[in-house]
Design an enzyme around this catalytic site. Structure first.
Site, short mmCIF file in Angstrom:
data_model
loop_
_atom_site.label_atom_id
_atom_site.label_comp_id
_atom_site.label_asym_id
_atom_site.label_seq_id
_atom_site.Cartn_x
_atom_site.Cartn_y
_atom_site.Cartn_z
N HIS A 142 -8.74 -2.73 2.01
CA HIS A 142 -7.64 -2.13 2.78
C HIS A 142 -7.71 -0.60 2.73
O HIS A 142 -7.64 0.07 3.76
CB HIS A 142 -6.31 -2.62 2.21
N GLU A 143 -7.85 -0.06 1.52
CA GLU A 143 -7.82 1.40 1.37
C GLU A 143 -9.03 2.07 2.01
O GLU A 143 -8.93 3.21 2.49
CB GLU A 143 -7.71 1.78 -0.11
N HIS B 273 -1.91 1.24 9.46
CA HIS B 273 -1.57 -0.14 9.15
C HIS B 273 -1.50 -0.99 10.41
O HIS B 273 -1.24 -0.50 11.51
CB HIS B 273 -0.23 -0.19 8.41
N HIS C 281 -8.24 3.05 5.41
CA HIS C 281 -7.56 4.36 5.51
C HIS C 281 -8.57 5.50 5.36
O HIS C 281 -8.48 6.50 6.08
CB HIS C 281 -6.48 4.48 4.43
N CYS D 3 0.86 -1.18 0.00
CA CYS D 3 0.00 0.00 0.00
C CYS D 3 0.89 1.23 0.00
O CYS D 3 1.94 1.27 0.65
CB CYS D 3 -0.88 -0.02 1.25
#
Length: 313
Positions: free
Chosen positions: A268-269, A278, A272, A122
């Site tokens: 995953h993003e 993380h 964020h 990432c």
């Protein structure tokens, strides 16, 4: 009288030689193109195995840039910041990286460390402003659970959406592959099941709270992509609302050998986008690397604990 040469046989033989040579050159060119397409911006790390403090090896300067990019090294004005010397500052940065990824913190580039560094990553740094890291999160958040050690991170700065924005819209900007949208929509649905957020797709992507788009190399946000096999994607912490995929990666909808799953990277993003950093838990969605040919089915308990701790729900 000498016999006349058989011109037809000579012509056929010459033609066969030409075709053989052409086939050889074509195959060689194809192999070169294939090899080039499979190269990664992290390939330079492979020949740095076993490097340690005191070494001077070509490529160490690129290693410094790599560790600076992901937040482990910050000495860009130091005497050795722009050369190939492996000094004590780099040794400490390598040790920090190893601690973050649950590796033996020797400060030496052993095989396991290099193998981890070469995985697609990432684009969001593991350490932000030198103060928040996967390593420190283990200490910072252990007190939150009596029987469970958690390894998520909450970046400094109180990055989270206000209560008035718990219903978020998302949209796909022009250029988004049609094959990607279904997988990313499903990723939002997975986060919605485990959080207090509600997500809906906007009819006007430009006005959405969360904007998804695909880009190549330098795309104007100050964080250029590096081509296939390197940084997969990056997203802004709240309330930035942008999620950028690297369009040069080999993508797939679902698990497929040699390809990255749109949905897994999106899952995953989105973490964020909601404010999570993380995790050092390799099975967690918020772990910094994603493996080719793998598709996440849901969130890890560490991801869920992180989002609940961030929003105190």
């Amino acid at each position: 009288m000498a016999p006349k040469p058989d011109l037809s046989l000579f012509t056929v033989t010459l033609l066969l030689l030409f075709l053989t040579l052409f086939s050889f050159l074509s195959n060689a060119t194809a192999k070169e193109v294939h090899s080039s397409n499979n190269s990664s911006p992290f390939d330079f790390l492979d020949h740095l195995k076993c490097c340690h403090k005191g070494d001077k090896v070509k490529g160490i300067h690129d290693l410094k840039k790599y560790l600076h990019k992901f937040g482990c090294l910050d000495y860009m004005n130091h005497i050795h910041s722009n050369d190939d010397h492996f000094d004590q500052f780099l040794e400490e940065a390598v040790r920090t990286y190893q601690l973050n990824f649950n590796l033996n913190p020797t400060g030496t580039l052993d095989e396991k460390t290099i193998s981890m560094m070469m995985k697609p990553h990432c684009g969001v740094p593991d350490i932000i402003n030198g103060t928040t890291s996967m390593r420190s999160a283990k200490i910072k958040h252990q007190h939150r659970a009596i029987h469970t050690t958690v390894h998520y991170t909450l970046p400094d700065g109180d990055y989270k959406w206000p209560p008035s924005k718990y219903q978020l819209t998302f949209g796909f900007l022009p250029g988004t592959p049609s094959a990607a949208t279904g997988s990313i929509v499903q990723a939002f649905a997975i986060w919605q099941k485990s959080t207090h957020f509600k997500f809906s797709q906007s009819n006007n992507p430009q006005n959405a709270d969360l904007k998804i788009s695909f880009h190549k190399r330098d795309h104007g946000d100050g964080d250029p992509f590096d081509g296939p096999g390197g940084q997969l994607a990056h997203a802004a912490y709240p309330t930035g609302g942008t999620l950028h995929y690297d369009a040069e990666e080999t993508w797939s909808a679902g698990a497929k050998p040699g390809a990255m799953d749109y949905g897994s990277v999106g899952l995953h993003e989105i973490g964020h986008l909601l404010g999570l950093g993380h995790s050092s838990v390799e099975g967690a969605v918020m772990f910094p690397t994603v493996t080719e040919g793998v598709a996440y089915k849901g969130l890890h308990q560490d991801d869920i604990q992180g989002i609940k701790a961030l929003y105190k729900v």
